[in-house]
Enzyme design. Structure first.
Site, short mmCIF file in Angstrom:
data_model
loop_
_atom_site.label_atom_id
_atom_site.label_comp_id
_atom_site.label_asym_id
_atom_site.label_seq_id
_atom_site.Cartn_x
_atom_site.Cartn_y
_atom_site.Cartn_z
N TYR B 35 0.80 -1.25 -0.12
CA TYR B 35 -0.12 -0.08 -0.09
C TYR B 35 0.96 1.11 0.17
O TYR B 35 1.90 1.39 0.68
CB TYR B 35 -0.99 -0.04 1.12
CG TYR B 35 -2.09 -1.04 1.05
CD1 TYR B 35 -1.88 -2.35 1.47
CD2 TYR B 35 -3.24 -0.73 0.62
CE1 TYR B 35 -2.79 -3.30 1.42
CE2 TYR B 35 -4.25 -1.52 0.33
CZ TYR B 35 -3.89 -3.01 0.69
OH TYR B 35 -4.96 -3.90 0.63
N TYR B 75 -16.64 0.62 3.64
CA TYR B 75 -15.76 -0.16 2.64
C TYR B 75 -14.47 -0.60 3.70
O TYR B 75 -13.80 0.32 4.42
CB TYR B 75 -15.16 0.61 1.74
CG TYR B 75 -14.21 -0.26 0.66
CD1 TYR B 75 -13.09 -0.18 0.76
CD2 TYR B 75 -14.86 -1.24 -0.07
CE1 TYR B 75 -12.06 -0.83 -0.08
CE2 TYR B 75 -14.14 -2.05 -0.79
CZ TYR B 75 -12.64 -1.81 -0.96
OH TYR B 75 -11.96 -2.57 -1.75
N HIS B 119 -13.29 -6.02 -1.46
CA HIS B 119 -12.89 -7.02 -2.38
C HIS B 119 -11.91 -8.00 -1.80
O HIS B 119 -11.09 -7.88 -0.97
CB HIS B 119 -11.98 -5.97 -3.26
CG HIS B 119 -12.96 -5.19 -4.07
ND1 HIS B 119 -13.22 -3.88 -3.71
CD2 HIS B 119 -13.76 -5.52 -5.18
CE1 HIS B 119 -13.95 -3.29 -4.73
NE2 HIS B 119 -14.54 -4.17 -5.69
N ALA B 127 -11.08 -16.56 2.29
CA ALA B 127 -11.77 -15.32 2.77
C ALA B 127 -13.07 -15.45 2.42
O ALA B 127 -13.92 -14.66 2.94
CB ALA B 127 -10.79 -14.28 2.13
N TYR B 131 -16.20 -14.55 4.90
CA TYR B 131 -17.37 -13.39 5.01
C TYR B 131 -18.68 -14.08 4.66
O TYR B 131 -19.80 -13.55 5.36
CB TYR B 131 -16.84 -12.51 4.16
CG TYR B 131 -15.67 -11.66 4.47
CD1 TYR B 131 -14.43 -11.87 3.94
CD2 TYR B 131 -16.00 -10.46 5.38
CE1 TYR B 131 -13.47 -11.23 4.35
CE2 TYR B 131 -14.87 -9.75 5.77
CZ TYR B 131 -13.74 -9.98 5.36
OH TYR B 131 -12.48 -9.17 5.73
N LYS B 134 -19.61 -16.82 7.73
CA LYS B 134 -19.68 -16.24 9.09
C LYS B 134 -20.40 -14.98 9.16
O LYS B 134 -21.21 -14.90 10.48
CB LYS B 134 -18.05 -16.11 9.67
CG LYS B 134 -17.46 -17.25 10.49
CD LYS B 134 -16.47 -16.47 11.22
CE LYS B 134 -16.05 -17.74 12.15
NZ LYS B 134 -14.49 -18.07 12.07
#
Lengths: 804, 163
Positions: B35, B75, B119, B127, B131, B134
């Site tokens: 990042y 987000y 995303h 992953a 999401y 869970k």
């Protein structure tokens, strides 16, 4: 009045001796002036003119006997001049002048302090009187903790063993179970010893004096029967019991101890357990003295220590099990949290560090990084390992990365600063430390105001290594100034403490101030200064260089034309330097344009040039050496420096005395050995008067361990070296090799064998010592390749011995 | 799947200029993408401990979540836990804390927010399962070339409508 004002002026300028003189003159005119007498008394105390203080306070007491302060000050003056009985009598007389229901005789802070002070005086006269008084004054005393500790000490001195034991249990019940000094006292009461040894940290009688099996057994029984039951949750009690165990029992106890600490995640486990690695120190000089323990610090001693080997076994087993099944032992029920393996590796790396196995430690810490790269403790340890392994630049890199993670951690910031100074990066070090100083303008000024001695000392060491003498001397001198301020600061306390009757604490402060010049930080500053001044004295051309004049070329050997040319070149260089300095100043002024000049006191002499010019190096060195000899006579380095200074001053007998003093402290010291050889080789040729030479002649053989001449002395040392090369330390081997060359008793090749043949076995195997050995080899013109290869194999990470 | 162990007892902490490097370190070891400096500057500038927080265990940073409000969407930009501490529901605790924060503030500052989204890389099945199973997210559209230096460079949008 004139003299009084004159005295006040001097006092304001801190010229205390002059002020005392002025006051005494004023007293001749006006004998009973209270103000003058009072001021004079505090000045006399400041200068430790105790007899004068006694006289002045006596006068004051006779003039104004209704003031409590006068009585107490007079009592103190008697105490400090040695008249303890007199001091006690003064207190008694004072108390008699008070009514029975006076507030001074009720239970309150000031009467309590006075009673305990009086008890302290009585205790110094005789323990019996002290004990009786102590029991009698119990109703008055508010500081029951101190009262009980004093009672226990009297009972020990008077051989009331059972009473002492009971008192100590009471003290423990008050909550002092974690104070190891109280444990030391309790052990003395068990073994019926009247004198408690002075201990620090977690040390007690057991870890200081070598006791026999019966004595240890006795203490163990008492501890297990009484303390372990009464104070089961006390960490200190558990630890003391561990120090009493024999090796097998200890291994089991250590395992349980380590389990708790590793699950909790205690970073200091390795250094905590280091205090279990004790060695019996060499047999004492007098046959009746007891044997004592000393902490093992050299990697060779540690590796061979049975307790260390047990710790390593425990750590390795834990790591194997944790790595395979996340438990300390496969039979455990619960799994350990994910952090436990991290601490287990960290602990094992700490054990590697103790044994000098830096590469293995670093490998483990790399694993730690992969596991939890956000753990700042790991960065700290790996930096320490890299530094010890000889790569300080890498150490700084790691440490700075760790510091970056947590910018609020002052500790890691300071550590980074320290390492940068050690790595010779003073500018970046200043940047780092400035992150935590509250400064306007110059951060160094703020550090000076805060009396930040560690930074100034480390910076001075760094600059000294870089041969920047002016600034280095300035920084050492700054530390000296701090200590002078410490001595100044006590002035106000003389009147304040007596008024507040905190007499016990006050006398402790006085004693501390008396010993101020023996403190370690002052020692570092003084030794650093002596070192630099001697270098300047030995090399006068250096001084000119330092002042920016450049090395003056030798004019005597040139022709007239050459001389003219050389002078023109020197003049041009000077002009260019001045122009550059002026440009720099202009630039800085332009930058500061608009900023107020009120940035605090401006430093006139930032590079210490004026300081260099104004002092005569050898005189300064002598001043500091004299202070150290007086106040730090127990350190061998004091006498080594005294020798160096005395030799340059051509004071042969002082040099001889320094050698004898050093020998009485540490006869096996390599620096001492080198200087004995130097003395023996150079002195016979010095043109001295006959008395001096006869003293030297008669005393020298005892320095040379009975040999008649220095050559035999060196040869004998080299024989011991050859026969048991592993037992001698590397610095000693280096010193003997150099001495062989100096006394021309061996060729460079033979001398170098002393260093090289021992390899990396023996004590004192650090990268610095190896580098020093290399320098000696180079100086004597011997071949260095073998030694470099040996060191490189042992310390592969070292940058000094990088492969060519 | 291995039997789930007891959740690790963690503590939360805010991300400030003094410890943002911990976040950078964490992201570097957790994610294949780097990042930019601006990302970290923005996290610090937002000063919202409810949406940007560290997970601490035993005194160390072991995980972090960074989320922000983009129009009507909450987000999630990053969620990372150090490998050694995974499998102890640290990630779940972090995401739950974001949802709890929404619940506490849905009538106040987050009134505009209608959904929460993130995303994931097309190959990151763990992953997606995390999401979707869970937390009841839905798998949305595939976004071509969302990632720059990963192969394949595509991602899925995962979202959940919030009441």
């Amino acid at each position: 009045v004139c003299w009084h004002v004159y005295g006040l002026l001097h006092r304001a300028d801190h010229n205390y001796n002059e002020a005392i003189k002025a006051y005494k003159q004023a007293l001749k005119i006006d004998k009973d002036n209270l103000q003058i007498l009072r001021d004079l008394s505090w000045l006399q105390m400041q200068m430790r003119d105790l007899n004068g203080f006694l006289v002045t306070r006596n006068t004051l007491l006779n003039l104004k006997p209704n003031l409590k302060l006068n009585w107490l000050a007079f009592c103190l003056s008697k105490h400090l001049t040695g008249d303890l009985e007199g001091a006690v009598r003064v207190i008694d007389i004072y108390l008699e002048t008070l009514d029975a229901d006076s507030p001074e005789k009720q239970r309150d802070y000031e009467p309590s302090e006075l009673a305990l002070y009086k008890n302290h005086l009585l205790g110094e006269i005789s323990p019996h009187r002290g004990y009786l008084h102590l029991m009698a004054c119990k109703p008055l005393v508010v500081d029951m903790g101190a009262w009980m500790l004093q009672k226990a000490k009297y009972e020990l001195r008077m051989a009331k063993w059972a009473d002492a034991r009971a008192t100590y249990i009471q003290i423990f019940q008050r909550g002092l179970t974690e104070d190891y000094r109280v444990h030391a006292g309790y052990m003395c009461s068990i073994l019926e010893r009247p004198q408690i040894p002075k201990t620090i940290g977690t040390h007690t009688l057991v870890t200081t004096v070598v006791l026999d099996q019966k004595q240890r057994q006795k203490i163990m029984e008492v501890y297990k029967a009484t303390l372990a039951r009464k104070f089961g949750r006390s960490k200190a009690v558990q630890r003391v019991i561990m120090t009493l165990m024999d090796q097998d029992e200890l291994s089991v106890a250590l395992e349980a101890y380590c389990r708790k600490q590793l699950t909790k995640g205690v970073p200091s486990l390795a250094s905590d357990l280091q205090s279990f690695l004790l060695l019996e120190s060499p047999p004492p000089s007098s046959p009746n003295a007891e044997k004592t323990f000393v902490l093992a610090t050299d990697p060779l001693d540690i590796k061979n220590h049975a307790t260390y080997q047990a710790m390593v076994k425990i750590a390795d087993r834990f790591i194997t099990n944790l790595e395979s099944c996340k438990k300390y032992d496969p039979n455990d029920t619960d799994e350990e949290p994910p952090s436990t393996i991290l601490w287990a590796w960290y602990f094992r790396a700490g054990l590697h560090e103790l044994a000098g196995q830096y590469n293995e430690g670093i490998a483990l810490l790399e694993k730690c990084f992969e596991h939890t790269p956000t753990a700042v403790d790991v960065y700290e340890l790996i930096a320490r390992l890299y530094r010890s392994a000889g790569d300080i630049a890498k150490a700084v890199e790691y440490l700075d990365k760790g510091r970056d993670l947590d910018k609020q951690d002052r500790y890691i910031n300071n550590l980074t600063t320290k390492y940068m100074l050690a790595a010779g990066q003073p500018e970046t070090a200043l940047e780092r430390i400035s992150l935590f100083t509250k400064h306007e303008g110059n951060p160094e000024q703020n550090l000076f105001d805060m009396q930040c001695c560690w930074y100034e000392l480390d910076l001075a060491d760094c600059l000294g290594r870089k041969q920047i003498f002016g600034k280095a001397i300035k920084k050492y001198t700054a530390v000296v100034q701090h200590f002078e301020d410490f001595q100044e600061d006590q002035f106000d306390f003389h009147s304040y403490c007596i008024r507040k009757v905190t007499l016990r604490a006050y006398t402790d402060v006085l004693r501390w101030e008396d010993d101020l010049w023996g403190q370690p930080y002052y020692g570092r500053a003084a030794e650093g200064l002596i070192d630099l001044y001697l270098k300047l004295h030995d090399n006068p051309g250096l001084l000119n260089e330092q002042l920016g004049n450049g090395a003056e070329p030798d004019y005597s050997n040139m022709t007239a034309a050459e001389r003219k040319k050389a002078k023109a070149i020197a003049r041009k260089k000077k002009k260019a330097a001045e122009k550059k300095a002026a440009e720099l100043e202009e630039k800085q002024k332009a930058e500061n344009n608009g900023k107020a000049l009120a940035n605090g006191p401006v430093d006139d002499d930032p590079d210490g040039k004026e300081l260099l010019k104004s002092k005569v190096p050898l005189d300064e060195a002598r001043n500091y050496s004299a202070i150290l000899s007086k106040h730090a006579p127990g350190k061998v380095s004091t006498w080594i420096l005294q020798f160096d200074v005395s030799m340059r001053r051509k004071k042969t007998l002082m040099a001889l005395q320094a050698l004898f003093k050093a020998k009485s402290i540490d006869a096996e010291n390599p620096d001492l050995f080198t200087r004995i050889v130097e003395f023996a080789v150079t002195t016979p040729f010095v043109d001295e008067n006959e008395i001096v030479m006869s003293v030297v002649k008669s005393e020298l053989p005892s320095l040379l361990n009975g040999c008649s001449n220095v050559g035999d002395f060196v040869m004998r040392m080299s024989e011991t070296c050859k026969s048991a090369v592993e037992t001698l330390s590397l610095p000693m081997r280096t010193a003997i090799a150099a001495a062989l060359i100096k006394t021309e008793k061996a060729s460079p090749k033979e001398a170098s064998e002393l260093i090289v043949n021992g390899g990396l076995n023996g004590h004192g195997m650090t990268v610095e010592n190896c580098a020093k050995a290399l320098t000696v080899l180079q100086k004597m013109g011997a071949e260095t390749g073998t030694w470099e290869k040996i060191v490189k194999e042992g310390f592969p990470l070292s940058t000094l011995f990088a492969s060519s | 799947m291995p039997q789930e162990k007891e959740p690790l007892k963690i503590e939360f902490g805010g991300i400030t200029a003094n410890n943002v490097e911990m976040l950078r370190k964490l992201n570097t070891v957790c994610f294949p993408i780097a990042y930019s400096d601006n990302f970290y500057k923005d996290v610090v500038a937002r000063k919202n401990e409810g949406l940007n927080k560290f997970a601490y265990f035993g005194g160390f940073v072991i995980g972090a979540v960074c989320a922000r409000v983009e129009d009507k969407r909450l987000y999630i930009m990053t969620l990372g836990v150090l490998a050694a501490y995974r499998g102890r529901q640290v990630g779940a605790t972090l995401i739950q804390s974001i949802l709890d924060y929404y619940e506490e503030n849905k009538n106040v500052e987050l009134a505009e927010v209608e959904e929460i989204a993130l995303h994931v890389h097309v190959s990151n099945q763990d992953a997606i399962r995390f999401y979707v199973s869970k937390f009841g997210f839905e798998q949305g559209e595939k976004v071509e070339n969302y990632y720059r230096r990963v192969e394949p460079p595509h991602g899925y949008l995962l979202f959940k409508k919030l009441s």
